[in-house]
Design an enzyme around this catalytic site. Structure first.
Site, PDB file in Angstrom:
ATOM      1  N   LYS A  25      41.226  38.277  52.684  1.00  0.00           N
ATOM      2  CA  LYS A  25      41.537  36.879  52.390  1.00  0.00           C
ATOM      3  C   LYS A  25      40.872  35.863  53.320  1.00  0.00           C
ATOM      4  CE  LYS A  25      43.124  36.863  49.193  1.00  0.00           C
ATOM      5  NZ  LYS A  25      42.332  37.331  48.025  1.00  0.00           N
ATOM      6  N   THR A  66      34.696  36.866  49.238  1.00  0.00           N
ATOM      7  CA  THR A  66      34.011  36.622  47.970  1.00  0.00           C
ATOM      8  C   THR A  66      33.116  35.386  48.081  1.00  0.00           C
ATOM      9  OG1 THR A  66      36.076  37.417  47.000  1.00  0.00           O
ATOM     10  CG2 THR A  66      34.435  36.517  45.482  1.00  0.00           C
ATOM     11  N   HIS A  77      36.483  45.781  54.541  1.00  0.00           N
ATOM     12  CA  HIS A  77      37.584  45.126  55.273  1.00  0.00           C
ATOM     13  C   HIS A  77      37.940  45.952  56.520  1.00  0.00           C
ATOM     14  CE1 HIS A  77      38.234  42.060  52.364  1.00  0.00           C
ATOM     15  NE2 HIS A  77      38.859  42.784  51.473  1.00  0.00           N
ATOM     16  N   SER A 134      47.608  33.409  52.067  1.00  0.00           N
ATOM     17  CA  SER A 134      46.706  33.851  51.004  1.00  0.00           C
ATOM     18  C   SER A 134      46.964  35.323  50.664  1.00  0.00           C
ATOM     19  CB  SER A 134      45.258  33.635  51.462  1.00  0.00           C
ATOM     20  OG  SER A 134      44.368  34.017  50.455  1.00  0.00           O
TER      21      SER A 134
HETATM   22  P1  A3P Z   1      43.428  31.007  49.112  1.00  0.00           P
HETATM   23  O1  A3P Z   1      44.322  32.093  48.630  1.00  0.00           O
HETATM   24  O2  A3P Z   1      43.956  30.366  50.363  1.00  0.00           O
HETATM   25  O3  A3P Z   1      43.115  29.996  48.066  1.00  0.00           O
HETATM   26  P2  A3P Z   1      38.759  36.865  49.882  1.00  0.00           P
HETATM   27  O4  A3P Z   1      37.566  36.676  49.033  1.00  0.00           O
HETATM   28  O5  A3P Z   1      38.472  37.344  51.257  1.00  0.00           O
HETATM   29  O6  A3P Z   1      39.808  37.678  49.176  1.00  0.00           O
HETATM   30  O7  A3P Z   1      39.391  35.433  50.137  1.00  0.00           O
HETATM   31  C1  A3P Z   1      40.027  34.710  49.122  1.00  0.00           C
HETATM   32  C2  A3P Z   1      40.379  33.336  49.647  1.00  0.00           C
HETATM   33  O8  A3P Z   1      39.152  32.583  49.762  1.00  0.00           O
HETATM   34  C3  A3P Z   1      41.279  32.560  48.708  1.00  0.00           C
HETATM   35  O9  A3P Z   1      42.040  31.671  49.540  1.00  0.00           O
HETATM   36  C4  A3P Z   1      40.248  31.812  47.881  1.00  0.00           C
HETATM   37  O10 A3P Z   1      40.751  30.687  47.193  1.00  0.00           O
HETATM   38  C5  A3P Z   1      39.256  31.410  48.971  1.00  0.00           C
HETATM   39  N1  A3P Z   1      37.952  31.040  48.436  1.00  0.00           N
HETATM   40  C6  A3P Z   1      37.159  31.745  47.595  1.00  0.00           C
HETATM   41  N2  A3P Z   1      36.048  31.043  47.293  1.00  0.00           N
HETATM   42  C7  A3P Z   1      36.135  29.868  47.961  1.00  0.00           C
HETATM   43  C8  A3P Z   1      35.298  28.710  48.039  1.00  0.00           C
HETATM   44  N3  A3P Z   1      34.177  28.617  47.360  1.00  0.00           N
HETATM   45  N4  A3P Z   1      35.714  27.678  48.845  1.00  0.00           N
HETATM   46  C9  A3P Z   1      36.872  27.760  49.521  1.00  0.00           C
HETATM   47  N5  A3P Z   1      37.705  28.828  49.472  1.00  0.00           N
HETATM   48  C10 A3P Z   1      37.347  29.879  48.704  1.00  0.00           C
END
Ligand code: A3P
Length: 310
Positions: A61, A65, A123, A153
């Site tokens: 989180k 991505t 991870h 998150s």
């Molecule tokens: P939130 O749940 O706080 O919205 P991961 O990819 O490590 O699982 O992380 C997911 C988190 O990154 C989520 O946070 C998601 O909304 C956020 N996220 C993904 N793409 C993003 C972007 N382009 N800008 C800001 N946050 C992003």
């Protein structure tokens, strides 16, 4: 690799499998990991990295991505069409993923089948990274996100991700996170381990909060680390296509290609909020005090400065 969203027979098998095999975690070298990952530990540990691989390492989180999309577009010189060649979970293999006994490739198998240069995701805490990454001096980008927003998150993610155990109540999850009893272990150990490793290896340590605050200069920094000199035009393209709003509507980046019995986005969207400071909407005043005390004890002297608001 086969996309589970596209093969109805496989989808049905996967649904049945998930119904009868609730996700299990196992403590492995002090870190809670999916049992399925532990079962193929040797395969993962013996993974053969290549010199021109790029590894994106994160605590769950932290913006994995997002970084995948940025790096992929940088490497493609801003070719948006090619960046949409496959869903993010197909184009960037997740090293420790083991979907067996489903007839799907493990992360290692998917990576082995990819042509170079490969973009890979993990991870793992730094100590669990397969040794060939160090032997081959692979470039690694570590994304770190402040613990409070990570916790929030992760809580919502564990609610919607049927491949992980249910997080329980908010109170229970809050305690579990602080104790490091969540999948992939303690946020504190993860971040400090990678922070200490960054000076010994080719590791770019990036912060989610910096990416939010100043995306273009961060994208430039990432490109420079990867040996790419971006034109203003390409920089603008990479930036635009990796904004939250664009990624939220991009079916290759928003995980809508996964069936709802895997990621139930009616519970919580994968692209949920994408903000710094959302923890303030969830932490109780008393929890915040406990968290700050624990944080101080665990992070004292480490020298990482996280921002929990901008
Ligand atoms: P939130 O749940 O706080 O919205 P991961 O990819 O490590 O699982 O992380 C997911 C988190 O990154 C989520 O946070 C998601 O909304 C956020 N996220 C993904 N793409 C993003 C972007 N382009 N800008 C800001 N946050 C992003």
């Amino acid at each position: 690799m086969e996309n589970p969203a596209m093969d109805p027979e496989l989808l049905q098998k996967l649904a049945q499998h998930m119904e009868h095999h609730p996700p299990k975690m196992e403590e492995f070298q002090g870190v809670l990991l999916p049992e399925s990952t532990c079962q193929i530990w040797d395969q993962i540990h013996n993974f053969q990295a290549r010199e021109d691989d790029i590894l994106i390492a994160t605590y769950p989180k932290a913006g994995t991505t997002w970084m995948q999309e940025i790096v992929d577009l940088i490497m493609l010189d801003g070719d948006v069409e090619r960046s949409m060649r496959a869903p993010c979970f197909i184009k960037v293999p997740f090293l420790e993923l083991n979907p067996k006994p489903m007839p799907m490739q493990s992360g290692v198998e998917a990576a082995d089948a990819l042509e170079s240069p490969r973009l890979l995701k993990t991870h793992f805490p730094v100590d669990l990274v397969p040794p060939s990454f160090w032997e081959k001096n692979v470039k690694i980008i570590y994304v770190a996100r402040n613990a409070k927003d990570c916790l929030v998150s992760y809580y919502f993610f564990q609610k919607m991700n049927k491949g992980l155990p249910d997080p329980g109540t908010w109170d229970e999850y809050f305690s579990a996170f602080l104790a490091g009893k969540v999948p992939w272990g303690s946020w504190f150990d993860h971040v400090t381990g990678w922070w200490k490793a960054k000076d010994k290896h080719q590791i770019l340590f990036a912060f989610y909060e910096d990416l939010i605050e100043n995306p273009k200069s961060e994208i430039r920094k990432i490109a420079k680390f990867l040996g790419k000199d971006l034109t203003e035009e390409i920089l603008d393209i990479v930036h635009h296509h990796t904004t939250f709003d664009i990624m939220k509507d991009n079916p290759m980046a928003n995980f809508s290609a996964l069936p709802s019995f895997v990621f139930d986005q009616s519970v919580s969207n994968f692209m949920r909020k994408g903000k710094v400071g959302d923890w303030k909407n969830h932490f109780l005043v008393a929890q915040n005090i406990v968290f700050d005390e624990e944080y101080k004890k665990k992070m004292e002297g480490i020298g990482i400065n996280f921002r929990t608001e901008l």
